[in-house]
Each structure stands twice: as C-alpha cells, then as structure tokens.
Design an enzyme around this catalytic site. Structure first.
Site, PDB file in Angstrom:
ATOM      1  N   GLU A  59       0.369  -1.307   0.178  1.00  0.00           N
ATOM      2  CA  GLU A  59       0.081   0.620  -0.126  1.00  0.00           C
ATOM      3  C   GLU A  59       0.837   1.296  -0.063  1.00  0.00           C
ATOM      4  OE1 GLU A  59      -3.031   0.066   3.055  1.00  0.00           O
ATOM      5  OE2 GLU A  59      -3.657  -1.922   2.410  1.00  0.00           O
TER       6      GLU A  59
ATOM      7  N   GLU B 113      -4.823  -8.704   1.240  1.00  0.00           N
ATOM      8  CA  GLU B 113      -5.673  -8.494   2.974  1.00  0.00           C
ATOM      9  C   GLU B 113      -6.336  -8.117   2.444  1.00  0.00           C
ATOM     10  OE1 GLU B 113      -4.213  -4.518   4.656  1.00  0.00           O
ATOM     11  OE2 GLU B 113      -2.176  -5.392   4.651  1.00  0.00           O
TER      12      GLU B 113
HETATM   13  C1  GCO Z   1      -3.530  -1.746   5.646  1.00  0.00           C
HETATM   14  C2  GCO Z   1      -2.374  -2.258   6.567  1.00  0.00           C
HETATM   15  C3  GCO Z   1      -3.042  -3.077   7.620  1.00  0.00           C
HETATM   16  C4  GCO Z   1      -3.699  -2.294   8.368  1.00  0.00           C
HETATM   17  C5  GCO Z   1      -5.372  -3.152   8.582  1.00  0.00           C
HETATM   18  C6  GCO Z   1      -6.424  -2.107   8.615  1.00  0.00           C
HETATM   19  O1  GCO Z   1      -2.263  -2.802   4.247  1.00  0.00           O
HETATM   20  O2  GCO Z   1      -3.800  -0.878   5.581  1.00  0.00           O
HETATM   21  O3  GCO Z   1      -1.781  -3.581   5.804  1.00  0.00           O
HETATM   22  O4  GCO Z   1      -1.400  -2.649   8.105  1.00  0.00           O
HETATM   23  O5  GCO Z   1      -3.865  -2.607   9.433  1.00  0.00           O
HETATM   24  O6  GCO Z   1      -5.453  -2.474   6.138  1.00  0.00           O
HETATM   25  O7  GCO Z   1      -6.710  -0.738   7.652  1.00  0.00           O
END
Ligand code: GCO
Length: 471
Positions: free
Chosen positions: A169, A376
């Site tokens: 990200e 994710e």
């Molecule tokens: C994200 C992150 C995570 C967060 C999850 C929830 O990639 O934003 O990789 O670290 O904890 O997305 O917000």
C-alpha cells in the site's frame, strides 16, 4: 428450484493470513533495532489513540514459534509478513545486522518446517527514522537505499522464501504519511505526497531489479496495492469525473507506471497546481516498469464520491478510501466522499464485497496473464471475549464469507486469482487507532498476550480444509 452449488476453489489455491512487522513484533529496542518512523510517531503525544505504541505489540518477536504452531493448527498454507527495515539495517544504510536477519531466517524456517509458504513484504511503512531525517520518501535517495536493503534481504533469505513483495500500500505510505499526516511521519505537504509516491514507485523498480540479481530463478516478485473502488454518487458527469480523479490519484498513480510504464496524463493535469512533476527523471518510468510475477490487492471497502460543492465539509482521515482526506493534493478538495447507508465494520467502513470482484476483474483485464492475490481482506468488529478469551464473531464470519464469495465470482468470470490472505492473523496495533480496533481471527489479550482463536478462525480453518465455501 435451483440447487445451491458449493463454491469450490482451485486445488492449489493459497490460503493464508497476513500481518506486518510494526503491528505485531514488539521488541522495539532489542538486538540492534533502531527506531522507525512509526516508533517516533507513536511516541509523539496525540498521534495514536490512547498513546498506544508498538513497543511490545503482541510480542511476536519472542512468540513467533507459538504463532507458527497456531497457524499450523488452523491449517494455513501461507503466511504473509513484513520485514522491519530498521531491525535488519538499523540506519537504513550500510551492512545488515546479523541478528536481525537471523530472526527472519528462523521465522521462515519454522514456517517451512510446517509446510507454510512464506510471503515476505519488504516494506510495510516502518521506514528507519534516520532515512526520514534525511528527507524520507520525498527524497530520491530513499529509493536507492531501499534497493540496497532489498538486496541484503534477498541475499539472506532468497534460498528459502519463494514469494516476495516490494511494498504494501504505497498509497498509505505517501498520502497518509506526507499528505493528511494521520500516519507516520505525520507530515502535511502537498507536493511531498507526489514525490513520495514517485520515489516509492521508483524504489519498487530498483528493488525488483536488485532482487532479480540475487533470487533464484522461479522466485515470485510482486507488489501490493490498495486500489480504490471509486463509485460515483450519482449519474451526473461531474460525479463520474470525481470518481475518475480519485482513481487517478489513489490507484493509477501506482499501477500505471508499474504496469504500463507511464504516469496517467489526467493525474498530472489534475495535480498541476501542486507540482510540475519535474521530480520524475528521464528513465524513471522505464525503471518502475519491471516485469512482475504477481500483483497483490488489499480490499476492505469501496468509496462513494461526488464533485464537491462550495462549502462542503472536509471529512476525517484514515486508510481505505472512505471520506478520509483533508484537502491536500489537487483533487481531494474537489471531491466529496459520502457515507452512504449500509452495514459497516467497526472502522466505519461500508461492507460491500462486490468491490473485490470488481477489482480482481479490473486487473485481470488490465494486466492479462499476471496472477493476482488478495493480500489483505478482513474486518474490525466489536469482539467480546468471554472469560476463556473465546469470541463468537459471527459478523466477521459473515464478512469473510461474503468476500470469499466475491473472490470466487471473480475466478468464475476468468480472473487468475491464486490466493487469499486474511487480515489479520492476530489482533494487533492498528496504526493511528492503536489497540482499539481488532482485525484478528485470533484474539489477543493485550494484557497477558494470550492468543485464542475466534470462531472466525475455526470457520476459516474449515473452509481451507474443505477448499470450498459453505453453501
Ligand atoms: C493496510 C495495512 C494493514 C492494516 C489493515 C486494516 O494495509 O492498511 O496493511 O496494516 O492494519 O489494512 O486497516
């Protein structure tokens, strides 16, 4: 009556769970690790809810063997984690610290012994503080340092890790870190956002090139994005244009140079007031445009946007494309994010699995032949543990069921989706929200650090074992 068919996943589908270094490791000052920007940020009063820090987090650094047992017990096939840069290369420059590399080697070996495939992310936002002090991601040099770091980790772990990601990200690392300032390092500088985004992209290209020189043939190198699913609030051309702007600014700014070798023209136009983009040097876009083996998509929620009217309120801020952005980069002040009615998670994020199908189909069209992973997906819910620490999280099960169904739909429609990593294995440090939001399928008592799989973990474990979704 139509019979409901079980939704079966491909036999070699990679079922996993994800975490990141700062969110779980703790041991912030052990074995030579130096502060990252998240240590500095979380120790700055007012930045993280409740003054929470990742000093201890869930102590994974000392408990990783138990955590591997836990994963094994649940039948996970893969584990996605990130490396803490300042644990293996404390100043962000120069030689690696052996103990830091050894920690990850032991983790990976433990996973391999249990037949769990490691998926390693090099950067999940915890930039060594010394590199931030030298300018951070808005400074071009940081991209070069990242490539050196990638090489060190590649040399150390290339013989045992098959799946590599450069970044997680980059939108959050640049826009939230240097734009809205709700993430570390907490700067609010419009042009720095674009420079940071570019240098993150550049660092990706440089790191892929570096990794190719040291990883064995067959190593799978990719990157993880959180592309926005921007939906226009109405049928008006103005709202369609708002969606286009946000798509350019939050998604194509990363995916276009990586997949197609050039920044979008509309993005440059939209941001002309903020920057002339002269920080993009000759050859940069070609460097960013490296052949990849996979792309990872993180998806939580869609964004509903309209053209802003004069006097519209500017809304608050966090990571996944909801009403979150104060006006900092060209477009955001022209766009309004809407909270449309619907079921939401504890983060306030609308639950809408169709966005995930949409994204997977988008990238299968845009990058034909490139395998996709959901790196994710998951939800924070108001988990109430009973005395034994057991959580009956039927809301999380419903969320996962819906989203895995959406993945299945994308596969049926031809998307080459190879795996799914649930966010997250464990309750952990949720960035600016500290420990107030729980995303884990395994409950962690933040006092005792005891781990207890929630009902959702048992549900997921059964899905993995069956290779299909319950009807
Ligand atoms: C994200 C992150 C995570 C967060 C999850 C929830 O990639 O934003 O990789 O670290 O904890 O997305 O917000």
């Amino acid at each position: 009556m139509t019979e409901i068919q079980p939704r079966v996943f491909p036999a070699d589908f990679l079922w996993g769970a994800a975490t990141s270094s700062y969110q779980i490791e703790g041991a912030a000052r052990e074995d030579g690790r130096t502060p990252s920007i998240w240590d500095t940020f979380s120790h700055t009063p007012g930045k993280v809810l409740g003054g929470d820090t990742g000093d201890v987090a869930v102590d994974h650094y000392h408990r990783f063997r138990d955590d591997i047992e836990l994963m094994h017990g649940l039948g996970l096939r893969s584990y996605r984690f990130s490396v803490s840069w300042s644990r293996v290369q404390p100043t962000g420059r120069g030689p690696a610290v052996q103990r830091g590399l050894d920690f990850y080697r032991e983790l990976v070996d433990g996973l391999l012994e249990k037949g769990i495939a490691p998926c390693l992310t090099l950067f999940h936002w915890d930039l060594p503080q010394e590199l931030e002090d030298a300018g951070g991601w808005p400074a071009r040099e940081t991209a070069e340092r990242f490539a050196d770091y990638a090489l060190l980790v590649g040399e150390a772990l290339g013989d045992r890790v098959g799946m590599w990601a450069t970044h997680n990200e980059p939108f959050c690392a640049s826009f939230l870190g240097y734009g809205s300032g709700v993430h570390a390092p907490g700067r609010t500088e419009p042009e720095s956002v674009l420079k940071a985004a570019h240098h993150l992209n550049l660092s990706h290209g440089l790191a892929v090139k570096a990794l190719r020189t040291v990883l064995p043939r067959g190593a799978q190198i990719g990157i993880t994005w959180n592309p926005v699913v921007a939906r226009p609030y109405s049928d008006s051309p103005e709202d369609a244009d708002a969606a286009r702007r946000i798509d350019a600014l939050q998604t194509r700014i990363f995916s276009d140079p990586v997949l197609h070798g050039a920044y979008p023209e509309d993005l440059k136009r939209d941001t002309a007031r903020v920057s002339d983009w002269s920080f993009v040097q000759d050859g940069d876009e070609a460097t960013i445009h490296q052949p990849l083996d996979w792309v990872g998509i993180n998806y939580y929620t869609p964004a509903v946007v309209s053209a802003a009217q004069d006097g519209d309120p500017t809304e608050g801020a966090d990571g996944h494309g909801q009403s979150e952005h104060s006006p900092w980069v060209g477009s955001h002040d022209l766009v309004r994010f809407h909270n449309v009615p619907g079921e939401r998670t504890e983060m306030g994020w609308l639950i809408d699995p169709t966005g995930l199908t949409e994204l997977l189909l988008r990238y299968s069209r845009e990058a034909p032949g490139l395998p996709l992973y959901i790196t994710e997906n998951g939800g924070a819910f108001e988990d109430k543990a009973d005395e034994a620490g057991m959580v009956q999280d039927s809301d999380r099960i419903a969320y996962l069921h819906g989203h895995l169904g959406a993945v299945h739909t994308a596969i049926e429609q031809g998307a080459d989706v190879r795996g799914y990593f649930l966010w997250s294995l464990l309750d952990n440090f949720e960035w600016a929200y500290g420990y107030s939001k729980r995303f884990g399928m395994v409950h962690v008592d933040f006092e005792t650090l005891k781990r207890t799989p929630k009902a959702s973990a048992h549900w997921y474990s059964e899905v993995i074992a069956a290779g299909q979704l319950p009807a």
